[in-house]
Design a protein around this motif. Structure first.
Motif, PDB file in Angstrom:
ATOM      1  N   ALA A   2       0.835  -1.201   0.000  1.00 50.22           N
ATOM      2  CA  ALA A   2       0.000   0.000   0.000  1.00 50.22           C
ATOM      3  C   ALA A   2       0.870   1.250   0.000  1.00 50.22           C
ATOM      4  O   ALA A   2       1.952   1.279   0.569  1.00 50.22           O
ATOM      5  N   ASP A   3       0.380   2.272  -0.653  1.00 49.85           N
ATOM      6  CA  ASP A   3       1.048   3.570  -0.672  1.00 49.85           C
ATOM      7  C   ASP A   3       0.971   4.164   0.730  1.00 49.85           C
ATOM      8  O   ASP A   3      -0.114   4.370   1.262  1.00 49.85           O
ATOM      9  N   THR A   4       2.116   4.442   1.334  1.00 47.44           N
ATOM     10  CA  THR A   4       2.128   4.941   2.711  1.00 47.44           C
ATOM     11  C   THR A   4       1.640   6.382   2.805  1.00 47.44           C
ATOM     12  O   THR A   4       1.371   6.873   3.888  1.00 47.44           O
ATOM     13  N   GLN A   5       1.510   7.081   1.673  1.00 49.87           N
ATOM     14  CA  GLN A   5       1.037   8.454   1.679  1.00 49.87           C
ATOM     15  C   GLN A   5      -0.488   8.535   1.674  1.00 49.87           C
ATOM     16  O   GLN A   5      -1.059   9.544   2.047  1.00 49.87           O
ATOM     17  N   THR A   6      -1.159   7.490   1.214  1.00 47.50           N
ATOM     18  CA  THR A   6      -2.608   7.486   1.113  1.00 47.50           C
ATOM     19  C   THR A   6      -3.197   6.777   2.323  1.00 47.50           C
ATOM     20  O   THR A   6      -2.915   5.599   2.544  1.00 47.50           O
ATOM     21  N   PRO A   7      -4.028   7.471   3.107  1.00 51.24           N
ATOM     22  CA  PRO A   7      -4.634   6.833   4.285  1.00 51.24           C
ATOM     23  C   PRO A   7      -5.542   5.666   3.901  1.00 51.24           C
ATOM     24  O   PRO A   7      -6.154   5.677   2.828  1.00 51.24           O
ATOM     25  N   LEU A   8      -5.627   4.682   4.764  1.00 51.05           N
ATOM     26  CA  LEU A   8      -6.538   3.559   4.547  1.00 51.05           C
ATOM     27  C   LEU A   8      -7.963   3.935   4.887  1.00 51.05           C
ATOM     28  O   LEU A   8      -8.910   3.320   4.391  1.00 51.05           O
ATOM     29  N   ALA A   9      -8.135   4.939   5.753  1.00 50.00           N
ATOM     30  CA  ALA A   9      -9.474   5.368   6.161  1.00 50.00           C
ATOM     31  C   ALA A   9      -9.429   6.862   6.473  1.00 50.00           C
ATOM     32  O   ALA A   9      -8.373   7.419   6.776  1.00 50.00           O
ATOM     33  N   TYR A  10     -10.611   7.469   6.397  1.00 48.06           N
ATOM     34  CA  TYR A  10     -10.732   8.907   6.603  1.00 48.06           C
ATOM     35  C   TYR A  10     -11.759   9.201   7.684  1.00 48.06           C
ATOM     36  O   TYR A  10     -12.744   8.471   7.830  1.00 48.06           O
ATOM     37  N   SER A  11     -11.551  10.309   8.375  1.00 50.25           N
ATOM     38  CA  SER A  11     -12.564  10.782   9.319  1.00 50.25           C
ATOM     39  C   SER A  11     -13.766  11.267   8.509  1.00 50.25           C
ATOM     40  O   SER A  11     -13.689  11.446   7.290  1.00 50.25           O
ATOM     41  N   ARG A  12     -14.868  11.504   9.188  1.00 54.76           N
ATOM     42  CA  ARG A  12     -16.061  12.001   8.494  1.00 54.76           C
ATOM     43  C   ARG A  12     -15.779  13.351   7.846  1.00 54.76           C
ATOM     44  O   ARG A  12     -16.205  13.608   6.713  1.00 54.76           O
ATOM     45  N   LYS A  13     -15.033  14.204   8.530  1.00 54.48           N
ATOM     46  CA  LYS A  13     -14.700  15.522   7.981  1.00 54.48           C
ATOM     47  C   LYS A  13     -13.807  15.383   6.751  1.00 54.48           C
ATOM     48  O   LYS A  13     -14.030  16.040   5.729  1.00 54.48           O
ATOM     49  N   GLN A  14     -12.802  14.525   6.827  1.00 51.81           N
ATOM     50  CA  GLN A  14     -11.919  14.309   5.679  1.00 51.81           C
ATOM     51  C   GLN A  14     -12.691  13.725   4.494  1.00 51.81           C
ATOM     52  O   GLN A  14     -12.481  14.135   3.353  1.00 51.81           O
ATOM     53  N   ALA A  15     -13.573  12.771   4.776  1.00 55.05           N
ATOM     54  CA  ALA A  15     -14.377  12.158   3.715  1.00 55.05           C
ATOM     55  C   ALA A  15     -15.261  13.209   3.059  1.00 55.05           C
ATOM     56  O   ALA A  15     -15.407  13.232   1.828  1.00 55.05           O
ATOM     57  N   ALA A  16     -15.840  14.086   3.854  1.00 55.18           N
ATOM     58  CA  ALA A  16     -16.691  15.151   3.309  1.00 55.18           C
ATOM     59  C   ALA A  16     -15.880  16.043   2.369  1.00 55.18           C
ATOM     60  O   ALA A  16     -16.342  16.382   1.273  1.00 55.18           O
ATOM     61  N   GLU A  17     -14.676  16.392   2.776  1.00 52.87           N
ATOM     62  CA  GLU A  17     -13.815  17.226   1.933  1.00 52.87           C
ATOM     63  C   GLU A  17     -13.461  16.512   0.634  1.00 52.87           C
ATOM     64  O   GLU A  17     -13.502  17.109  -0.443  1.00 52.87           O
ATOM     65  N   LEU A  18     -13.120  15.230   0.728  1.00 50.78           N
ATOM     66  CA  LEU A  18     -12.779  14.454  -0.468  1.00 50.78           C
ATOM     67  C   LEU A  18     -13.944  14.348  -1.436  1.00 50.78           C
ATOM     68  O   LEU A  18     -13.761  14.406  -2.657  1.00 50.78           O
ATOM     69  N   LEU A  19     -15.138  14.173  -0.887  1.00 50.08           N
ATOM     70  CA  LEU A  19     -16.328  13.989  -1.709  1.00 50.08           C
ATOM     71  C   LEU A  19     -16.953  15.313  -2.158  1.00 50.08           C
ATOM     72  O   LEU A  19     -17.846  15.326  -2.999  1.00 50.08           O
TER      73      LEU A  19
END
Length: 59
Positions: A2-19
């Motif tokens: 796995a790419d160590t720079q990319t998180p395996l999971a996101y917080s709800r706030k991070q997910a909202a920003e990504l989406l």
């Protein structure tokens, strides 16, 4: 490996920003089962694979 720079999971706030959604909308998607989150202690995390499937319309 796995790419160590990319998180395996996101917080709800991070997910909202990504989406590009509000945190309230992400909470609603979790509550209605349209977006799966896992409980880790007191935190809810959304796995990267769940976000990718959601965006691909495969939730």
């Amino acid at each position: 490996m796995a790419d160590t720079q990319t998180p395996l999971a996101y917080s709800r706030k991070q997910a909202a920003e990504l989406l590009g959604l509000s945190s309230v909308t992400v909470d609603r998607l979790i509550k209605t089962g349209q977006l799966r989150a896992v409980q880790v202690g007191t935190r809810r995390l959304i796995p990267r694979t769940v976000i990718e499937a959601f965006l691909a319309g495969q939730q």
